[in-house]
Scaffold this active site. Structure first.
Site, mmCIF file in Angstrom:
data_model
loop_
_atom_site.group_PDB
_atom_site.id
_atom_site.type_symbol
_atom_site.label_atom_id
_atom_site.label_comp_id
_atom_site.label_asym_id
_atom_site.label_seq_id
_atom_site.Cartn_x
_atom_site.Cartn_y
_atom_site.Cartn_z
ATOM 1 N N TRP A 1 0.794 -1.178 -0.123
ATOM 2 C CA TRP A 1 0.059 0.034 -0.101
ATOM 3 C C TRP A 1 0.825 1.404 -0.021
ATOM 4 O O TRP A 1 0.436 2.560 0.310
ATOM 5 C CB TRP A 1 -1.172 -0.067 1.332
ATOM 6 C CG TRP A 1 -0.472 0.104 2.513
ATOM 7 C CD1 TRP A 1 1.136 -0.131 2.818
ATOM 8 C CD2 TRP A 1 -0.681 0.867 3.633
ATOM 9 N NE1 TRP A 1 1.248 0.285 4.386
ATOM 10 C CE2 TRP A 1 0.201 0.676 4.718
ATOM 11 C CE3 TRP A 1 -2.107 1.515 3.960
ATOM 12 C CZ2 TRP A 1 -0.193 1.346 5.957
ATOM 13 C CZ3 TRP A 1 -2.268 2.048 5.024
ATOM 14 C CH2 TRP A 1 -1.397 2.017 6.218
ATOM 15 N N ASP A 2 1.990 1.102 -0.206
ATOM 16 C CA ASP A 2 3.158 2.222 -0.083
ATOM 17 C C ASP A 2 2.621 3.268 -1.125
ATOM 18 O O ASP A 2 3.090 4.524 -0.802
ATOM 19 C CB ASP A 2 4.385 1.938 -0.349
ATOM 20 C CG ASP A 2 4.685 0.797 0.992
ATOM 21 O OD1 ASP A 2 5.690 1.156 1.606
ATOM 22 O OD2 ASP A 2 4.526 -0.228 0.654
ATOM 23 N N LYS B 1 2.256 -1.720 16.086
ATOM 24 C CA LYS B 1 3.613 -1.663 15.337
ATOM 25 C C LYS B 1 3.707 -0.323 14.810
ATOM 26 O O LYS B 1 4.629 0.350 14.569
ATOM 27 C CB LYS B 1 3.642 -2.660 14.270
ATOM 28 C CG LYS B 1 4.901 -2.479 13.254
ATOM 29 C CD LYS B 1 4.588 -3.608 12.175
ATOM 30 C CE LYS B 1 5.747 -3.398 11.084
ATOM 31 N NZ LYS B 1 5.741 -4.299 9.956
ATOM 32 N N GLN B 2 2.732 0.247 14.344
ATOM 33 C CA GLN B 2 2.448 1.487 13.613
ATOM 34 C C GLN B 2 1.265 2.155 13.763
ATOM 35 O O GLN B 2 0.400 1.563 14.249
ATOM 36 C CB GLN B 2 3.120 1.326 12.083
ATOM 37 C CG GLN B 2 1.949 0.560 11.302
ATOM 38 C CD GLN B 2 2.395 0.344 9.875
ATOM 39 O OE1 GLN B 2 3.021 0.991 9.194
ATOM 40 N NE2 GLN B 2 2.088 -0.944 9.609
ATOM 41 N N GLU C 1 -0.691 -4.418 11.909
ATOM 42 C CA GLU C 1 0.039 -5.790 11.623
ATOM 43 C C GLU C 1 0.294 -6.672 13.006
ATOM 44 O O GLU C 1 0.462 -7.834 12.891
ATOM 45 C CB GLU C 1 1.344 -5.396 10.779
ATOM 46 C CG GLU C 1 1.172 -4.942 9.384
ATOM 47 C CD GLU C 1 2.195 -5.416 8.695
ATOM 48 O OE1 GLU C 1 2.061 -5.618 7.461
ATOM 49 O OE2 GLU C 1 3.276 -4.948 8.944
#
Length: 798
Positions: free
Chosen positions: A355-356, A615-616, A494
């Site tokens: 998805w970057d 994680k983010q 994630e």
């Protein structure tokens, strides 16, 4: 250096070499080669790698009793191979020779890598070499290198070895080494004459042919030397030993010019013919460089972003621009390739497309819209595969994969190795269906920036509406709540892929996913109405979309369920509040770096699914993707009134529960803190700038740059710190003045109009340079202005 276009590495530091190789990678979008020494081979300190956009190959490996298939980003033949040895001496090896001086320079303005070093062999013979290298941005099939070779204190015979090596394997990522690494089948080597050779290989499964042809010549001044040449060949490798006599103190110039073609190329007969033709027609090294530099000059004119806040930040920002251009330049317009998350710089994530794009397209849309369109077409070409995936899952429409490669099938690994424990464990991150919302978001924002009606009508709308069909089929109506829900998915975080002690994969009502789906449903109805009546009728019939579907989509956009921990804080997913708080302090004391908390916990026999630890950014992604007014509109449409105070409470809550295990996380936090904590925003921005340069994640950057974070830092400057916002009827500029950032200057292309913007302290200068029409609407703070072509206006900001 003062020009802030030059990256310098002084001294030979073997332990840092693989990081330097990634940072000094040269590419042109079509292909790229890591910044390894020409004389080096794959070993503990060096990893020469050459990668091709779209260059994938599948291979099977038996792991833990299972046969798994992975699609890898192929390390293609090493064209760099060049070494020397004095008569009776050993071949150049910086580990064996005494290195008297070493400097490596990446000139980003001209796209040239320079290595300057002085070495002494075991017999005391000192030699100076200056190496210059390009991967041509103008002629995308050409690469070239030049050695300026000076024997400082010796005379006599010297032998050079110039080769093409197709025996290479994929060996860049240590945790993949248990997997099949052989992807190339050598087919042919050929001597083309006294100064030229060629190599032909084929990927073992995907059957991509690559031909390389190399021409090596040596000059003394302008005089071409006629050397004694011996050619050697063995399976997958061909080289030439070139012997000449040299005199002490004289400088000799060796030039190696390489043509590279593959069976994926257009307008060719056969790769070998084209590669040979390329070196026959090529001029000398300086001619290739001249064309290459002019192409770079044009790119920088469009792409440069100037900031005033210390030379270091400007240098790193340009390093990010440079590597975006290496990975996705205008050379790939019209090619069937997507945006790899790790650039063309290494083998991490196997070169897959995630998805970057979400972080990369905003920079490209405003400078190279034709490139954005071409990259979006990568998704369109795989629409049928996405439809098949949806059907296989019992859903409608199109379900794009979390990881995509050659064909658009799901390429997420079945198992992955935890380098901390050495264990192979299941990978359940493929349930990140939010990739589909990201693709829809990219389609809409490309259209908004370009007003490309043709793309929307023929390609974009079909993808968008197919994604809307998928999401509608993913929802379940909860009659008690009178809300739609989505079950069994994984969010951007994630770390959380299931509930603690549950055998069922996925989570229910991930807030980010649900809100994005509500937005998709709102926009799907709007996009359909943007089409001409004839195209709309045709497309809806083709996709079997009825008035009932539109009614359902509209209903979902108003009634999607969003879980809350309390009246202020959105819950990352339903049940998140029941998880255990994570003991951050004790783990930081025990391990120091806990960015990859998932690996630490698995090595202890635990799972991050148990804890409130991310994680983010997950929920907070909503405040990154949408402006304040946009997210308020979406949430209020859903019946969840929101406020500035609630945004701040969400930021505080999740800031204390995030490990920043992804380079994208600091980027998102920097963005969302602009309005609420400018100092903290800037601190995160500077961390993002140095994340790859300093390899702050401890060993990941040598495996490939983090392209999303790099491009995202550029977008952070243009849309975050300069306050650019693409509106439906105007380009808006509303800077949030930051004390550390004294000046920003850049150019953007909005709907075919080039606009230059300079923010100098509190003075904003806007110039409409040129465009496809004579006027353009630009909004500054809260008022719109009509600019005529050539007009410049100054605004004093409060």
């Amino acid at each position: 250096m003062k020009d802030n276009f030059t990256l310098l590495y002084d001294g030979w530091e073997p332990a840092e070499q693989k990081l330097r190789e990634a940072m000094c990678t040269l590419g042109n979008g079509y292909m790229a080669t890591r910044g390894a020494g020409e004389e080096s081979k794959n070993d503990s300190y060096n990893y020469p790698g050459t990668y091709l956009a779209g260059g994938y190959n599948r291979a099977k490996t038996k792991i833990s009793g299972k046969t798994i298939e992975n699609e890898d980003f192929v390390n293609f033949p090493n064209w760099l191979c060049l070494s020397f040895r004095p008569d009776g001496g050993e071949w150049l090896d910086l580990q064996a020779y005494s290195v008297l001086y070493y400097r490596q320079t990446l000139n980003m303005k001209s796209g040239i890598l320079i290595r300057e070093f002085r070495v002494e062999d075991t017999q005391g013979r000192r030699t100076s070499i200056k190496s210059r290298r390009v991967v041509s941005m103008r002629d995308k099939h050409m690469a070239a290198l030049q050695w300026s070779f000076t024997p400082e204190n010796w005379n006599g015979k010297v032998e050079f070895d110039s080769a093409l090596d197709g025996t290479v394997i994929n060996d860049n990522v240590a945790r993949y080494r248990d997997l099949e690494s052989r992807h190339l089948t050598p087919l042919e080597t050929e001597v083309l004459g006294k100064d030229a050779i060629s190599l032909l290989v084929q990927t073992r499964q995907s059957k991509i042919y690559m031909a390389q042809a190399a021409r090596t010549r040596i000059f003394n001044g302008e005089m071409l030397i006629e050397p004694h040449t011996d050619t050697y060949q063995h399976k997958g490798c061909i080289g030439q030993r070139i012997a000449i006599k040299v005199s002490e103190g004289e400088t000799y110039t060796l030039e190696k010019v390489v043509g590279i073609y593959t069976s994926r190329d257009r307008a060719i007969s056969e790769p070998g013919i084209e590669a040979k033709k390329a070196i026959e027609r090529a001029g000398r090294f300086e001619e290739i460089v001249d064309r290459h530099q002019k192409a770079f000059e044009n790119l920088w004119h469009s792409a440069d972003i100037k900031i005033t806040n210390g030379d270091g930040n400007q240098l790193l920002l340009r390093l990010h621009i440079f590597h975006v251009l290496q990975s996705v330049s205008t050379n790939i317009i019209g090619m069937d390739v997507g945006v790899t998350s790790r650039g063309l710089h290494g083998e991490a994530y196997r070169g897959h497309i995630f998805w970057d794009e979400l972080y990369i397209f905003p920079f490209l849309n405003l400078r190279f819209p034709d490139l954005s369109r071409s990259l979006l077409m990568y998704r369109y070409y795989r629409l049928e595969e996405a439809r098949f995936a949806a059907r296989e899952a019992g859903k409608k429409g199109a379900m794009y994969p979390w990881q995509s490669g050659s064909s658009g099938r799901e390429e997420s690994q079945v198992m992955h190795r935890n380098p901390k424990s050495g264990n192979w464990i299941p990978d359940n991150t493929h349930l990140q269906r939010h990739i589909n919302a990201a693709i829809a978001y990219n389609i809409w924002n490309y259209y908004l920036t370009t007003n490309d009606q043709q793309f929307l009508s023929f390609f974009g709308a079909e993808m968008f509406l197919s994604i809307a069909q998928f999401w509608a089929s993913m929802t379940t109506f909860n009659s008690e709540r009178k809300r739609y829900e989505i079950h069994g998915v994984v969010g951007p975080d994630e770390y959380h892929t299931s509930y603690p002690d549950s055998d069922q994969l996925g989570l229910d009502n991930n807030a980010y996913t649900n809100v994005m789906v509500a937005w998709v449903m709102m926009k799907a109805v709007e996009i359909a109405d943007l089409l001409t009546e004839s195209r709309k009728k045709e497309l809806l019939a083709q996709l079997e979309i009825t008035a009932d579907d539109f009614a359902l989509w509209s209903d979902i956009s108003k009634k999607m369920y969003v879980p809350f921990i309390d009246e202020n804080v959105i819950s990352q997913f339903e049940g998140y509040e029941k998880l255990e708080e994570f003991p951050w302090e004790s783990y930081q004391e025990k391990y120091g770096d806990i960015h990859r908390l998932d690996r630490i916990l698995e090595s202890e026999g635990k799972s991050p699914n148990t804890y409130k630890a991310s994680k983010q950014a997950d929920v907070l992604m909503l405040f990154y993707l949408f402006s304040r007014d946009q997210i308020f509109e979406v949430l209020e449409h859903l019946g969840y009134p929101f406020s500035e105070e609630k945004i701040q409470k969400n930021i505080t809550y999740y800031s204390n529960r995030t490990s920043h295990g992804s380079t994208l996380s600091r980027l998102v936090f920097s963005w969302i803190l602009i309005r609420y904590d400018k100092e903290k925003s800037w601190e995160n921005f500077e961390t993002v700038l140095k994340s790859d340069f300093e390899d702050i994640q401890g060993g990941t950057t040598p495996e490939g740059i983090h392209l999303g974070a790099m491009a995202g830092s550029l977008d952070l400057v243009q849309r975050g710190y300069l306050g650019l916002e693409v509106g439906e009827s105007a380009l808006w500029i509303n800077p949030p003045i930051l004390d550390p950032l004294k000046k920003i200057a850049l150019r953007v292309q909005y709907r075919g109009h080039w606009i230059a913007v300079v923010l100098d302290d509190k003075k904003l200068t806007v110039a409409f340079e040129e465009g496809c029409s004579n006027s353009v609407t630009i909004g500054v703070t809260d008022k719109t202005y009509q600019f005529e072509q050539g007009e410049v206006r100054d605004f004093l900001l409060e």
